[in-house]
Design a protein around this motif. Structure first.
Motif, PDB file in Angstrom:
ATOM      1  N   LEU A 124       4.881  -6.387  23.273  1.00 51.86           N
ATOM      2  CA  LEU A 124       5.708  -6.811  22.148  1.00 51.86           C
ATOM      3  C   LEU A 124       7.088  -7.137  22.685  1.00 51.86           C
ATOM      4  CD1 LEU A 124       7.735  -4.150  21.635  1.00 51.86           C
ATOM      5  CD2 LEU A 124       5.684  -3.241  20.608  1.00 51.86           C
ATOM      6  N   ALA A 125       7.968  -7.571  21.806  1.00 50.60           N
ATOM      7  CA  ALA A 125       9.350  -7.858  22.197  1.00 50.60           C
ATOM      8  C   ALA A 125      10.264  -7.542  21.032  1.00 50.60           C
ATOM      9  CB  ALA A 125       9.510  -9.319  22.614  1.00 50.60           C
ATOM     10  N   HIS A 126      11.341  -6.843  21.310  1.00 53.32           N
ATOM     11  CA  HIS A 126      12.328  -6.534  20.274  1.00 53.32           C
ATOM     12  C   HIS A 126      13.212  -7.757  20.033  1.00 53.32           C
ATOM     13  CE1 HIS A 126      11.798  -2.196  21.805  1.00 53.32           C
ATOM     14  NE2 HIS A 126      11.062  -2.361  20.727  1.00 53.32           N
ATOM     15  N   MET A 127      13.231  -8.224  18.812  1.00 49.08           N
ATOM     16  CA  MET A 127      13.974  -9.434  18.470  1.00 49.08           C
ATOM     17  C   MET A 127      15.348  -9.073  17.889  1.00 49.08           C
ATOM     18  SD  MET A 127      12.624 -12.273  19.317  1.00 49.08           S
ATOM     19  CE  MET A 127      11.598 -11.949  20.747  1.00 49.08           C
ATOM     20  N   HIS A 128      16.184  -8.515  18.775  1.00 46.24           N
ATOM     21  CA  HIS A 128      17.511  -8.066  18.362  1.00 46.24           C
ATOM     22  C   HIS A 128      18.339  -9.193  17.738  1.00 46.24           C
ATOM     23  CE1 HIS A 128      16.628  -4.679  21.096  1.00 46.24           C
ATOM     24  NE2 HIS A 128      16.330  -5.583  22.010  1.00 46.24           N
ATOM     25  N   ASP A 129      18.461 -10.298  18.479  1.00 45.23           N
ATOM     26  CA  ASP A 129      19.427 -11.337  18.115  1.00 45.23           C
ATOM     27  C   ASP A 129      19.007 -12.197  16.929  1.00 45.23           C
ATOM     28  OD1 ASP A 129      20.881 -10.295  20.183  1.00 45.23           O
ATOM     29  OD2 ASP A 129      20.371 -11.882  21.599  1.00 45.23           O
ATOM     30  N   PRO A 130      17.747 -12.631  16.832  1.00 41.52           N
ATOM     31  CA  PRO A 130      17.393 -13.393  15.630  1.00 41.52           C
ATOM     32  C   PRO A 130      17.516 -12.577  14.355  1.00 41.52           C
ATOM     33  CG  PRO A 130      15.492 -13.127  17.079  1.00 41.52           C
ATOM     34  CD  PRO A 130      16.673 -12.637  17.830  1.00 41.52           C
ATOM     35  N   PHE A 131      17.294 -11.266  14.443  1.00 42.76           N
ATOM     36  CA  PHE A 131      17.503 -10.442  13.257  1.00 42.76           C
ATOM     37  C   PHE A 131      18.974 -10.471  12.847  1.00 42.76           C
ATOM     38  CE2 PHE A 131      18.731  -6.358  11.358  1.00 42.76           C
ATOM     39  CZ  PHE A 131      17.977  -6.426  10.199  1.00 42.76           C
ATOM     40  N   ALA A 132      19.880 -10.365  13.824  1.00 34.98           N
ATOM     41  CA  ALA A 132      21.307 -10.441  13.504  1.00 34.98           C
ATOM     42  C   ALA A 132      21.657 -11.782  12.883  1.00 34.98           C
ATOM     43  CB  ALA A 132      22.141 -10.193  14.757  1.00 34.98           C
ATOM     44  N   ALA A 133      21.038 -12.857  13.368  1.00 35.88           N
ATOM     45  CA  ALA A 133      21.274 -14.175  12.776  1.00 35.88           C
ATOM     46  C   ALA A 133      20.815 -14.212  11.325  1.00 35.88           C
ATOM     47  CB  ALA A 133      20.550 -15.247  13.590  1.00 35.88           C
TER      48      ALA A 133
END
Length: 347
Positions: free
Chosen positions: A263-272
């Protein structure tokens, strides 16, 4: 009216998805992008960002290069997480549009001054550029409509040291300057902080890549898994989906290597997504400071939730969300963008 966004990035796989999310969102108008040293050096960040803009037909957006080093410490980059060029296994053509003539810090200041109260700042990398901009224009906390930060870890382990999140770790002096400065922001303009506590619940999986390909009408539908060899590359007909598959697969491999799952943690698109719609998140106000002197805790973000320091809150920390809602928006928007840009498979 579209929301005007200054995006400050260290592109970066998940930064690139944040950029795609904004480009795919009709309510967003990116008015400038600052390149920040972090995942890779500043020059490579600028190249990656400009190349993605050209892939999506948005090459006219201004990209301004920031400082090459953090404020007080040597630069640390993380190619092991994001690949040798910062985009995982993906490769994009060298961009043709020139970079801005002004520095990233100058761009922040001049855009905010020109449109007071209208601009949302979104930082998905270290805060070096914004700290330098604040030194030029201390009124930025009142000039910006809002600031959204991906960074920090509060009631959660770090991802760089036991207590540190990566973006803060790279330039803790800059992070402290930013949080200190934004103590002057009105309560309705306090920074929204998306820390690891919440972003590590935003787990992208191979099924999401399949859904993106289906939404884009891209063929063939490819399922990646942990058994794929590093030299494998996507054959997707849609260039955006091909890019995403090759970039995100590296991120999957990295997380899998550290026993976090495929899997991959989608830190930045969530902030967007939160920058465009704060209602996606449940928040709690706190006073945030950054530890600079601790022998083993330097660069730790500390939140005073109870007011023990006697200082007013300077941040609204995201403490809850529904990841399924976020991923539905990501798939729908980015899939539609890819389909609109490349409606027919290339011959």
């Amino acid at each position: 009216m579209p929301q005007k966004i200054i995006l400050d990035v260290d592109t970066g796989i998940d930064d690139s998805l944040a950029l795609l999310y904004l480009l795919a969102s009709p309510e967003a108008e990116i008015i400038g992008i600052a390149a920040t040293a972090g995942n890779v050096p500043t020059a490579q960040v600028a190249i990656n960002t400009a190349a993605l803009l050209e892939l999506t037909g948005a090459g006219g957006i201004e990209v301004a290069a920031g400082a090459d080093e953090p404020l007080a410490v040597p630069l640390r980059t993380t190619e092991d997480t994001h690949g040798p060029q910062g985009l995982g296994y993906a490769e994009l053509p060298v961009p043709t549009h020139p970079l801005s003539d002004r520095s990233a810090a100058s761009m922040w200041v001049e855009l905010a001054r020109a449109q007071p109260g209208e601009v949302i700042g979104l930082c998905t990398g270290p805060l070096t550029n914004l700290a330098l901009a604040l030194r030029i224009e201390p009124e930025l906390p009142r000039l910006l409509r809002r600031l959204v930060i991906m960074g920090g870890a509060f009631n959660h382990p770090g991802n760089t040291t036991p207590t540190n999140e990566w973006n803060i770790h790279v330039d803790p002096e800059a992070a402290k300057e930013v949080f200190d400065a934004f103590s002057a922001a009105p309560p309705d303009r306090r920074p929204l902080v998306c820390a690891l506590d919440i972003t590590e619940t935003i787990e992208m999986r191979p099924e999401h890549l399949i859904a993106l390909a289906e939404a884009a009408h891209s063929l063939p539908i490819e399922r990646v898994d942990a058994g794929d060899q590093p030299e494998w590359r996507s054959a997707a007909s849609n260039p955006v989906i091909r890019y995403l598959t090759d970039a995100v697969r590296f991120y999957f491999d990295f997380h899998h290597l550290y026993d976090l799952g495929y899997l991959a943690h989608m830190h930045d698109p969530f902030a967007a997504a939160v920058a465009l719609d704060p209602a996606l998140a449940t928040t709690r106000p706190a006073t945030v400071d950054v530890e600079l002197a601790g022998t083993i805790t330097r660069a730790t973000t500390v939140a005073d939730w109870a007011g023990m320091w006697g200082r007013e809150p300077n941040a609204d920390i995201v403490i809850g969300t529904d990841p399924a809602v976020f991923f539905e928006r990501l798939v729908t928007r980015v899939g539609a963008l890819a389909r609109r840009l490349y409606p027919e498979p290339p011959s």
